[in-house]
Design a protein around this motif. Structure first.
Motif, PDB file in Angstrom:
ATOM      1  N   GLN A 247       1.043  -1.508  -0.089  1.00  0.00           N
ATOM      2  CA  GLN A 247       0.046   0.043  -0.733  1.00  0.00           C
ATOM      3  C   GLN A 247       0.952   1.088  -0.386  1.00  0.00           C
ATOM      4  OE1 GLN A 247      -2.066  -0.480   3.465  1.00  0.00           O
ATOM      5  NE2 GLN A 247      -3.970  -2.148   2.609  1.00  0.00           N
ATOM      6  N   ARG A 248       2.316   1.405   0.833  1.00  0.00           N
ATOM      7  CA  ARG A 248       2.692   2.183   1.141  1.00  0.00           C
ATOM      8  C   ARG A 248       3.280   2.973  -0.594  1.00  0.00           C
ATOM      9  NH1 ARG A 248       4.929   5.113   5.460  1.00  0.00           N
ATOM     10  NH2 ARG A 248       2.688   4.107   6.251  1.00  0.00           N
ATOM     11  N   LEU A 249       3.620   1.480  -1.244  1.00  0.00           N
ATOM     12  CA  LEU A 249       4.148   1.644  -1.982  1.00  0.00           C
ATOM     13  C   LEU A 249       3.659   2.201  -3.611  1.00  0.00           C
ATOM     14  CD1 LEU A 249       6.173  -2.153  -2.548  1.00  0.00           C
ATOM     15  CD2 LEU A 249       7.308   0.605  -2.825  1.00  0.00           C
TER      16      LEU A 249
ATOM     17  N   ARG B 187       1.297   8.527  -6.905  1.00  0.00           N
ATOM     18  CA  ARG B 187       2.028  10.247  -5.707  1.00  0.00           C
ATOM     19  C   ARG B 187       2.698  10.937  -7.086  1.00  0.00           C
ATOM     20  NH1 ARG B 187       2.268  10.023  -1.361  1.00  0.00           N
ATOM     21  NH2 ARG B 187       4.734   9.652  -0.567  1.00  0.00           N
ATOM     22  N   GLU B 188       4.145  10.620  -6.968  1.00  0.00           N
ATOM     23  CA  GLU B 188       4.855  10.122  -7.592  1.00  0.00           C
ATOM     24  C   GLU B 188       5.440  10.653  -9.084  1.00  0.00           C
ATOM     25  OE1 GLU B 188       7.006  12.641  -5.800  1.00  0.00           O
ATOM     26  OE2 GLU B 188       5.802  12.183  -3.703  1.00  0.00           O
ATOM     27  N   CYS B 189       4.803   8.895  -9.729  1.00  0.00           N
ATOM     28  CA  CYS B 189       4.352   9.070 -11.165  1.00  0.00           C
ATOM     29  C   CYS B 189       3.813   8.267 -11.480  1.00  0.00           C
ATOM     30  CB  CYS B 189       5.599   7.521 -10.574  1.00  0.00           C
ATOM     31  SG  CYS B 189       7.265   7.940 -10.019  1.00  0.00           S
ATOM     32  N   GLY B 190       2.439   8.422 -11.029  1.00  0.00           N
ATOM     33  CA  GLY B 190       1.210   8.478 -12.046  1.00  0.00           C
ATOM     34  C   GLY B 190       0.649   7.081 -12.171  1.00  0.00           C
ATOM     35  N   ILE B 191       1.357   6.126 -11.600  1.00  0.00           N
ATOM     36  CA  ILE B 191       1.480   4.589 -11.967  1.00  0.00           C
ATOM     37  C   ILE B 191       1.088   3.836 -10.671  1.00  0.00           C
ATOM     38  CG2 ILE B 191       2.752   4.325 -13.874  1.00  0.00           C
ATOM     39  CD1 ILE B 191       4.905   3.313 -12.242  1.00  0.00           C
ATOM     40  N   THR B 192       0.152   2.649 -10.860  1.00  0.00           N
ATOM     41  CA  THR B 192       0.135   1.690 -10.492  1.00  0.00           C
ATOM     42  C   THR B 192       1.476   0.686  -9.853  1.00  0.00           C
ATOM     43  OG1 THR B 192      -1.220  -0.096 -10.935  1.00  0.00           O
ATOM     44  CG2 THR B 192      -2.353   2.129 -10.251  1.00  0.00           C
ATOM     45  N   HIS B 193       1.170   0.586  -7.971  1.00  0.00           N
ATOM     46  CA  HIS B 193       2.791  -0.461  -7.836  1.00  0.00           C
ATOM     47  C   HIS B 193       2.267  -1.615  -9.281  1.00  0.00           C
ATOM     48  CE1 HIS B 193       4.622  -3.762  -5.853  1.00  0.00           C
ATOM     49  NE2 HIS B 193       5.740  -2.819  -5.908  1.00  0.00           N
TER      50      HIS B 193
ATOM     51  N   ILE C  75      12.366   5.917  -6.398  1.00  0.00           N
ATOM     52  CA  ILE C  75      11.216   5.769  -5.309  1.00  0.00           C
ATOM     53  C   ILE C  75      10.923   4.619  -5.247  1.00  0.00           C
ATOM     54  CG2 ILE C  75       8.644   6.684  -5.324  1.00  0.00           C
ATOM     55  CD1 ILE C  75       8.962   8.651  -7.249  1.00  0.00           C
ATOM     56  N   HIS C  76      10.521   3.729  -5.323  1.00  0.00           N
ATOM     57  CA  HIS C  76      10.736   2.256  -5.251  1.00  0.00           C
ATOM     58  C   HIS C  76      12.081   1.917  -4.510  1.00  0.00           C
ATOM     59  CE1 HIS C  76      10.484  -2.454  -5.263  1.00  0.00           C
ATOM     60  NE2 HIS C  76       9.215  -2.059  -5.293  1.00  0.00           N
ATOM     61  N   GLY C  77      13.052   1.815  -4.979  1.00  0.00           N
ATOM     62  CA  GLY C  77      14.275   1.830  -3.589  1.00  0.00           C
ATOM     63  C   GLY C  77      13.955   2.536  -2.528  1.00  0.00           C
ATOM     64  N   GLN C  78      14.250   3.713  -2.841  1.00  0.00           N
ATOM     65  CA  GLN C  78      13.925   4.818  -1.436  1.00  0.00           C
ATOM     66  C   GLN C  78      12.978   4.690  -0.593  1.00  0.00           C
ATOM     67  OE1 GLN C  78      13.221   9.030  -3.238  1.00  0.00           O
ATOM     68  NE2 GLN C  78      15.091   8.536  -3.681  1.00  0.00           N
ATOM     69  N   VAL C  79      11.815   3.757  -0.295  1.00  0.00           N
ATOM     70  CA  VAL C  79      10.576   3.510   0.404  1.00  0.00           C
ATOM     71  C   VAL C  79      11.090   1.932   0.923  1.00  0.00           C
ATOM     72  CG1 VAL C  79       8.244   2.291   0.142  1.00  0.00           C
ATOM     73  CG2 VAL C  79       8.398   4.845  -1.322  1.00  0.00           C
TER      74      VAL C  79
ATOM     75  N   GLU D  50      13.858   0.759   0.772  1.00  0.00           N
ATOM     76  CA  GLU D  50      15.608   1.330   1.454  1.00  0.00           C
ATOM     77  C   GLU D  50      15.084   1.863   3.154  1.00  0.00           C
ATOM     78  OE1 GLU D  50      18.821   1.352   3.316  1.00  0.00           O
ATOM     79  OE2 GLU D  50      18.116   0.868   1.523  1.00  0.00           O
ATOM     80  N   ARG D  51      14.069   2.559   2.890  1.00  0.00           N
ATOM     81  CA  ARG D  51      13.624   3.240   4.231  1.00  0.00           C
ATOM     82  C   ARG D  51      12.212   1.962   5.095  1.00  0.00           C
ATOM     83  NH1 ARG D  51       9.807   8.233   4.887  1.00  0.00           N
ATOM     84  NH2 ARG D  51       9.036   8.245   7.501  1.00  0.00           N
ATOM     85  N   TYR D  52      11.643   1.290   4.045  1.00  0.00           N
ATOM     86  CA  TYR D  52      10.258   0.248   5.384  1.00  0.00           C
ATOM     87  C   TYR D  52      11.108  -1.017   5.720  1.00  0.00           C
ATOM     88  CZ  TYR D  52       7.764   4.570   5.467  1.00  0.00           C
ATOM     89  OH  TYR D  52       7.120   6.457   5.710  1.00  0.00           O
ATOM     90  N   PHE D  53      11.934  -1.833   4.763  1.00  0.00           N
ATOM     91  CA  PHE D  53      12.171  -2.403   4.362  1.00  0.00           C
ATOM     92  C   PHE D  53      13.651  -3.088   4.909  1.00  0.00           C
ATOM     93  CE2 PHE D  53      13.146  -6.641   1.591  1.00  0.00           C
ATOM     94  CZ  PHE D  53      12.112  -8.059   2.431  1.00  0.00           C
ATOM     95  N   VAL D  54      14.491  -2.403   4.863  1.00  0.00           N
ATOM     96  CA  VAL D  54      15.750  -2.348   5.346  1.00  0.00           C
ATOM     97  C   VAL D  54      15.781  -1.577   6.288  1.00  0.00           C
ATOM     98  CG1 VAL D  54      18.554  -2.265   4.256  1.00  0.00           C
ATOM     99  CG2 VAL D  54      16.609  -2.926   2.616  1.00  0.00           C
ATOM    100  N   ALA D  55      15.905  -0.320   6.530  1.00  0.00           N
ATOM    101  CA  ALA D  55      16.482   0.109   7.495  1.00  0.00           C
ATOM    102  C   ALA D  55      16.379  -0.054   8.935  1.00  0.00           C
ATOM    103  CB  ALA D  55      16.023   2.000   7.271  1.00  0.00           C
TER     104      ALA D  55
END
Length: 160
Positions: free
Chosen positions: A35-37, A43-49, A125-129, A131-136
């Protein structure tokens, strides 16, 4: 103790089973991350996951011929579901359908230049999300153990 009270206790114990709780946690984490992705990509790219997943598949090997049937299998979508998805992506100029050179009855899907550009932005953007919620949130060794364990589970599901 009557049967109804006994059954209530049994169902409460079953619902509190560690196996049920652990699997529920896995599903909840996966769904919230999805859902976060999806929210950020919209919002940022105009596409769904899911559109992002199609673009991953099409951009991984750009010269590979990919049919809608293959996409449906890769994404676990129905044939009609993938058709509607590709329709929306084609309307957004992300992909195009092209006739198969080997089978006139078959149609292939490929990313457009615009689709490839959107994919590159979305991948960042996917990588940032992720990284923040799955790796960090995990220590590096814990993250490595988690991904290794998930790979083992996937292997068991493929074999069984």
């Amino acid at each position: 103790m009557d049967a109804e009270t006994r059954r209530g206790g049994e169902t409460a114990r079953a619902a509190s089973s560690p196996l049920i709780q652990d699997f529920g946690l896995l599903i909840k984490v996966a769904m919230r991350l999805e859902q976060r992705l999806d929210s950020v990509l919209r919002r940022e790219c105009g596409i769904t996951h899911t559109m992002f997943e199609v673009l991953i598949r099409l951009c991984r090997q750009p010269d590979e011929e990919v049919s809608q049937r293959v996409l449906a299998g890769d994404l676990t979508l129905t044939s009609s579901g993938v058709t509607r998805l590709i329709d929306r992506m084609e309307e957004a100029a992300l992909v195009r359908r092209v006739p198969s050179p080997e089978d006139r009855r078959s149609v292939l899907v490929e990313a457009t230049d615009h689709g490839a550009a959107v994919f590159l932005r979305a991948a960042e953007i996917h990588g940032q999300v992720v990284e923040r919620y799955f790796v960090a949130p995990l220590a590096p060794a814990d993250h490595e153990r988690l991904t290794g364990s998930l790979s083992e589970i996937l292997g068991a599901l493929r074999d069984g």
